[in-house]
Design a protein around this motif. Structure first.
Motif, mmCIF file in Angstrom:
data_model
loop_
_atom_site.group_PDB
_atom_site.id
_atom_site.type_symbol
_atom_site.label_atom_id
_atom_site.label_comp_id
_atom_site.label_asym_id
_atom_site.label_seq_id
_atom_site.Cartn_x
_atom_site.Cartn_y
_atom_site.Cartn_z
ATOM 1 N N ASP A 44 43.095 41.640 34.324
ATOM 2 C CA ASP A 44 42.516 40.349 33.966
ATOM 3 C C ASP A 44 42.822 39.285 35.023
ATOM 4 O O ASP A 44 42.021 38.363 35.228
ATOM 5 C CB ASP A 44 43.030 39.900 32.606
ATOM 6 N N ILE A 45 43.957 39.398 35.696
ATOM 7 C CA ILE A 45 44.291 38.451 36.763
ATOM 8 C C ILE A 45 43.345 38.648 37.944
ATOM 9 O O ILE A 45 42.775 37.687 38.480
ATOM 10 C CB ILE A 45 45.760 38.610 37.195
ATOM 11 N N VAL A 46 43.148 39.887 38.360
ATOM 12 C CA VAL A 46 42.235 40.178 39.473
ATOM 13 C C VAL A 46 40.819 39.733 39.137
ATOM 14 O O VAL A 46 40.089 39.221 39.994
ATOM 15 C CB VAL A 46 42.271 41.683 39.825
ATOM 16 N N ALA A 47 40.435 39.900 37.874
ATOM 17 C CA ALA A 47 39.080 39.521 37.439
ATOM 18 C C ALA A 47 38.929 38.014 37.242
ATOM 19 O O ALA A 47 37.833 37.533 36.961
ATOM 20 C CB ALA A 47 38.727 40.246 36.153
ATOM 21 N N GLY A 48 40.029 37.265 37.385
ATOM 22 C CA GLY A 48 39.971 35.823 37.181
ATOM 23 C C GLY A 48 39.924 35.417 35.733
ATOM 24 O O GLY A 48 39.459 34.323 35.395
ATOM 25 N N ARG A 49 40.438 36.299 34.833
ATOM 26 C CA ARG A 49 40.408 36.029 33.398
ATOM 27 C C ARG A 49 41.797 36.218 32.773
ATOM 28 O O ARG A 49 41.951 36.970 31.817
ATOM 29 C CB ARG A 49 39.406 36.968 32.717
ATOM 30 N N PRO A 50 42.813 35.562 33.305
ATOM 31 C CA PRO A 50 44.163 35.768 32.760
ATOM 32 C C PRO A 50 44.291 35.230 31.344
ATOM 33 O O PRO A 50 43.753 34.172 31.015
ATOM 34 C CB PRO A 50 45.057 34.992 33.727
ATOM 35 N N ALA A 51 45.019 35.959 30.505
ATOM 36 C CA ALA A 51 45.252 35.533 29.118
ATOM 37 C C ALA A 51 46.527 34.711 29.037
ATOM 38 O O ALA A 51 47.482 34.966 29.778
ATOM 39 C CB ALA A 51 45.352 36.754 28.218
ATOM 40 N N PRO A 52 46.591 33.715 28.162
ATOM 41 C CA PRO A 52 47.821 32.932 27.982
ATOM 42 C C PRO A 52 48.966 33.809 27.480
ATOM 43 O O PRO A 52 48.748 34.929 27.005
ATOM 44 C CB PRO A 52 47.422 31.891 26.925
ATOM 45 N N ILE A 53 50.203 33.288 27.559
ATOM 46 C CA ILE A 53 51.354 34.068 27.093
ATOM 47 C C ILE A 53 51.977 33.485 25.831
ATOM 48 O O ILE A 53 53.107 33.823 25.490
ATOM 49 C CB ILE A 53 52.417 34.234 28.197
ATOM 50 N N ASP A 54 51.251 32.608 25.131
ATOM 51 C CA ASP A 54 51.731 32.198 23.810
ATOM 52 C C ASP A 54 51.863 33.445 22.942
ATOM 53 O O ASP A 54 51.042 34.360 23.019
ATOM 54 C CB ASP A 54 50.749 31.219 23.167
ATOM 55 N N LEU A 55 52.879 33.476 22.083
ATOM 56 C CA LEU A 55 53.167 34.698 21.335
ATOM 57 C C LEU A 55 52.009 35.151 20.469
ATOM 58 O O LEU A 55 51.710 36.339 20.386
ATOM 59 C CB LEU A 55 54.428 34.503 20.489
ATOM 60 N N HIS A 56 51.317 34.200 19.814
ATOM 61 C CA HIS A 56 50.193 34.607 18.970
ATOM 62 C C HIS A 56 49.084 35.214 19.808
ATOM 63 O O HIS A 56 48.380 36.133 19.371
ATOM 64 C CB HIS A 56 49.668 33.412 18.159
ATOM 65 N N GLU A 57 48.920 34.711 21.060
ATOM 66 C CA GLU A 57 47.902 35.259 21.950
ATOM 67 C C GLU A 57 48.310 36.650 22.427
ATOM 68 O O GLU A 57 47.468 37.553 22.545
ATOM 69 C CB GLU A 57 47.688 34.335 23.142
ATOM 70 N N CYS A 58 49.596 36.840 22.685
ATOM 71 C CA CYS A 58 50.086 38.158 23.112
ATOM 72 C C CYS A 58 49.813 39.192 22.028
ATOM 73 O O CYS A 58 49.353 40.309 22.310
ATOM 74 C CB CYS A 58 51.576 38.099 23.420
ATOM 75 N N VAL A 59 50.100 38.832 20.778
ATOM 76 C CA VAL A 59 49.849 39.744 19.666
ATOM 77 C C VAL A 59 48.358 40.001 19.519
ATOM 78 O O VAL A 59 47.920 41.143 19.292
ATOM 79 C CB VAL A 59 50.443 39.188 18.356
ATOM 80 N N ARG A 60 47.559 38.942 19.661
ATOM 81 C CA ARG A 60 46.105 39.101 19.530
ATOM 82 C C ARG A 60 45.560 40.090 20.558
ATOM 83 O O ARG A 60 44.654 40.880 20.259
ATOM 84 C CB ARG A 60 45.410 37.745 19.696
ATOM 85 N N LEU A 61 46.113 40.047 21.774
ATOM 86 C CA LEU A 61 45.684 41.000 22.800
ATOM 87 C C LEU A 61 45.910 42.433 22.339
ATOM 88 O O LEU A 61 45.045 43.298 22.486
ATOM 89 C CB LEU A 61 46.450 40.761 24.102
ATOM 90 N N MET A 62 47.102 42.694 21.796
ATOM 91 C CA MET A 62 47.415 44.046 21.353
ATOM 92 C C MET A 62 46.516 44.476 20.192
ATOM 93 O O MET A 62 46.089 45.631 20.126
ATOM 94 C CB MET A 62 48.881 44.150 20.935
ATOM 95 N N LEU A 63 46.213 43.542 19.302
ATOM 96 C CA LEU A 63 45.395 43.875 18.138
ATOM 97 C C LEU A 63 43.921 44.050 18.491
ATOM 98 O O LEU A 63 43.154 44.597 17.681
ATOM 99 C CB LEU A 63 45.548 42.798 17.059
ATOM 100 N N SER A 64 43.518 43.592 19.666
ATOM 101 C CA SER A 64 42.117 43.727 20.085
ATOM 102 C C SER A 64 41.953 44.783 21.176
ATOM 103 O O SER A 64 41.013 44.730 21.965
ATOM 104 C CB SER A 64 41.570 42.366 20.559
ATOM 105 N N ASN A 65 42.903 45.734 21.211
ATOM 106 C CA ASN A 65 42.834 46.864 22.147
ATOM 107 C C ASN A 65 42.844 46.443 23.604
ATOM 108 O O ASN A 65 42.200 47.070 24.450
ATOM 109 C CB ASN A 65 41.607 47.741 21.861
#
Length: 287
Positions: A44-65
């Motif tokens: 996602d960093i290389v693609a220019g689409r980095p995700a935030p590191i807030d804990l709820h966002e981290c969990v959301r990433l895992m839950l969305s595969n």
């Protein structure tokens, strides 16, 4: 904390069938499953689409595969463990690249878990699902040498900070080791400017480096650009992926990275970008 439905969804993602009491056996099962199922990546960093590191966002990433790198992976795993009743602690840490000095610069989020031993004394364990190819299961926070499949790690006292510890990677690995500070953090604010640098600064080592890592019981895998490296007890095998179909197949089958949140056009653009970096790297090697 996560809801019971979120916990069950997270466990399903990593192939764990049920919720159990917070024991060392269960912690080991969770750790093995996480590093086998969810890769470490800079996609996602290389693609220019980095995700935030807030804990709820981290969990959301895992839950969305989806996945991420150390802040996302260890951040989400710490929430899962706490929701399951484990005592989890966050620590400042720093990875030592090849040919550089040890450091604790908060560019890595470290975790420890405290569990009672047979005498009901508290024992700390190093837990880290955010290093890509180390470790496969929790390590006692005790000086010693630990073999996990084809890789051998060492736990030492840190020479960077008093009371800290150091995790030394196996020889011929992609980095030397990691140093951890002993102080326990209350939140992840320490890491947000580091994530901003890693994910957006032109000086970040990850902006132009497509890197995916995964670990299982008997081997580790890395995809660096278009080079797939497989390491097991017989050594390291490197394969150049020359076509987009090969590259996408390895991403999906080996690393469980199916790029489901990218459109076909975005996947094509990402492949062209990675292929371009790869060709530049090959030309530089020939000079």
């Amino acid at each position: 904390m996560m809801t019971r439905a979120e916990i069950k969804a997270y466990l399903k993602r990593i192939g764990i069938p049920d919720i159990q009491p917070p024991t060392l056996s269960y912690l080991t099962q969770l750790h093995r499953a996480h590093v086998s199922s969810i890769s470490w990546q800079t996609i996602d960093i290389v693609a220019g689409r980095p995700a935030p590191i807030d804990l709820h966002e981290c969990v959301r990433l895992m839950l969305s595969n989806r996945s991420g790198y150390c802040f996302h992976l260890n951040g989400a795993f710490s929430v899962l463990l706490r929701s399951l009743g484990f005592r989890v602690f966050w620590h400042r840490a720093g990875v030592q690249p090849l040919e550089q000095e040890p450091r604790i610069n908060s560019f890595h989020l470290g975790l420890t878990v405290s569990l009672p031993d047979d005498q009901q004394q508290e024992q700390r364990y190093i837990v880290d699902v955010g290093l890509g190819d180390m470790p496969y299961e929790p390590l006692p926070l005790q000086v010693g040498t630990y073999e996990q499949g084809p890789l051998r790690y060492q736990v030492e006292r840190s020479g960077v900070v008093q009371g800290g510890w150091r995790l030394v990677h196996a020889p011929q690995s992609s980095f030397v080791g990691v140093d951890f500070a002993p102080d326990e953090l209350e939140d992840l604010e320490e890491f947000k400017p580091k994530h901003e640098f890693y994910s957006r600064s032109p000086d970040s080592p990850w902006i132009q480096l497509f890197l995916v890592r995964q670990r299982n019981a008997e081997s580790s895998n890395e995809l660096r650009g278009c080079i797939w490296s497989k390491r097991d007890r017989n050594g390291i095998e490197k394969i150049e992926l020359r076509t987009k179909s090969q590259w996408l197949e390895v991403l999906g089958d080996v690393f469980q990275e199916h790029l489901v949140h990218y459109s076909k056009l975005e996947r094509d653009d990402l492949w062209n970008r990675v292929r371009s970096f790869h060709e530049e790297w090959k030309k530089a090697k020939m000079k």
